[in-house]
Design an enzyme around this catalytic site. Sequence first.
Site, mmCIF file in Angstrom:
data_model
loop_
_atom_site.group_PDB
_atom_site.id
_atom_site.type_symbol
_atom_site.label_atom_id
_atom_site.label_comp_id
_atom_site.label_asym_id
_atom_site.label_seq_id
_atom_site.Cartn_x
_atom_site.Cartn_y
_atom_site.Cartn_z
ATOM 1 N N ASN A 11 -3.053 2.067 -10.722
ATOM 2 C CA ASN A 11 -2.445 3.352 -10.374
ATOM 3 C C ASN A 11 -1.238 3.213 -9.439
ATOM 4 O O ASN A 11 -0.980 4.090 -8.622
ATOM 5 C CB ASN A 11 -3.507 4.310 -9.828
ATOM 6 C CG ASN A 11 -4.139 3.808 -8.546
ATOM 7 O OD1 ASN A 11 -3.869 2.689 -8.104
ATOM 8 N ND2 ASN A 11 -4.974 4.622 -7.939
ATOM 9 N N ARG A 33 2.185 8.618 -8.980
ATOM 10 C CA ARG A 33 1.195 8.204 -9.991
ATOM 11 C C ARG A 33 1.392 8.928 -11.317
ATOM 12 O O ARG A 33 1.149 8.348 -12.382
ATOM 13 C CB ARG A 33 -0.217 8.392 -9.433
ATOM 14 C CG ARG A 33 -0.539 7.280 -8.411
ATOM 15 C CD ARG A 33 -1.753 7.602 -7.637
ATOM 16 N NE ARG A 33 -2.222 6.487 -6.810
ATOM 17 C CZ ARG A 33 -3.051 6.648 -5.789
ATOM 18 N NH1 ARG A 33 -3.497 7.854 -5.473
ATOM 19 N NH2 ARG A 33 -3.445 5.611 -5.083
ATOM 20 N N LYS A 59 1.413 -1.778 -5.789
ATOM 21 C CA LYS A 59 0.380 -2.600 -6.439
ATOM 22 C C LYS A 59 0.972 -3.538 -7.513
ATOM 23 O O LYS A 59 2.104 -3.338 -7.968
ATOM 24 C CB LYS A 59 -0.685 -1.683 -7.045
ATOM 25 C CG LYS A 59 -1.516 -0.952 -5.972
ATOM 26 C CD LYS A 59 -2.663 -0.181 -6.610
ATOM 27 C CE LYS A 59 -3.532 0.466 -5.538
ATOM 28 N NZ LYS A 59 -4.705 1.154 -6.136
ATOM 29 N N GLU A 114 -6.052 -1.058 7.908
ATOM 30 C CA GLU A 114 -5.224 -1.608 6.821
ATOM 31 C C GLU A 114 -3.902 -2.179 7.341
ATOM 32 O O GLU A 114 -3.441 -3.213 6.850
ATOM 33 C CB GLU A 114 -4.980 -0.511 5.776
ATOM 34 C CG GLU A 114 -6.274 -0.123 5.059
ATOM 35 C CD GLU A 114 -6.098 0.992 4.047
ATOM 36 O OE1 GLU A 114 -4.973 1.517 3.898
ATOM 37 O OE2 GLU A 114 -7.096 1.329 3.390
ATOM 38 N N TYR A 139 -10.659 -3.965 0.468
ATOM 39 C CA TYR A 139 -11.355 -2.823 -0.138
ATOM 40 C C TYR A 139 -12.854 -2.824 0.167
ATOM 41 O O TYR A 139 -13.633 -2.267 -0.617
ATOM 42 C CB TYR A 139 -11.135 -2.818 -1.651
ATOM 43 C CG TYR A 139 -9.800 -2.240 -2.071
ATOM 44 C CD1 TYR A 139 -9.480 -0.897 -1.816
ATOM 45 C CD2 TYR A 139 -8.859 -2.997 -2.760
ATOM 46 C CE1 TYR A 139 -8.270 -0.349 -2.223
ATOM 47 C CE2 TYR A 139 -7.646 -2.453 -3.171
ATOM 48 C CZ TYR A 139 -7.358 -1.119 -2.899
ATOM 49 O OH TYR A 139 -6.165 -0.563 -3.304
ATOM 50 N N HIS A 181 -0.975 2.339 -3.326
ATOM 51 C CA HIS A 181 -2.085 2.676 -2.431
ATOM 52 C C HIS A 181 -1.525 3.266 -1.150
ATOM 53 O O HIS A 181 -0.447 2.872 -0.710
ATOM 54 C CB HIS A 181 -2.891 1.403 -2.090
ATOM 55 C CG HIS A 181 -3.859 1.609 -0.959
ATOM 56 N ND1 HIS A 181 -5.112 2.127 -1.146
ATOM 57 C CD2 HIS A 181 -3.733 1.409 0.377
ATOM 58 C CE1 HIS A 181 -5.724 2.226 0.030
ATOM 59 N NE2 HIS A 181 -4.904 1.793 0.975
#
Length: 146
Positions: A115, A105, A12, A129, A52, A118
């Site tokens: 966080n 994490r 991320k 995805e 999302y 993913h």
Amino acid sequence: MSEMERTLTIVKPDSVRGNVANEVLGFFERAGLRIVALKMVWLSKEQAEGFYVVHKERPFYSSLCEFMSSGPSIVAVLEGDDAIARVRTIMGATNPADALAGTIRRKLASSIQENAVHGSDSPASAEYEIGFFFSKSEIIQTERKQ
Ligand code: CMP
């Protein structure tokens, strides 16, 4: 019996910004998962909303999509036995406050939203995805003969 699976991971924007993308990917490589596709993307807000879409009704949807489009991410397809569940174990709980020691994490995430990483949560979401970011020809066929 375990099954060969593919799953999508996103390093991320917080991890890329913090120069710890290599650490995130290192957790997966050290666990023996193979990277079979990889690219860097800077999502638009609209793309993040599409990715999302299952969270559309959640109160955090808009700020999550802002965050996910706040800078570049690295998206990758990982392959291995039970890859979907294993990636989730390696990542740790969504909220870093609940993540076990030794997880990504716990080490790298700063909040429930930012966080670090993913991973797809089921075979159906892995399929959606992976297809969201990669065409078939961009994914390495590990059984290919030289
Ligand atoms: P991820 O595994 O990518 O799936 C959905 C994301 O939404 C999650 O990680 C977090 O980044 C974010 N998220 C989940 N729950 C919350 C929450 N309560 N508040 C803010 N963001 C959240």
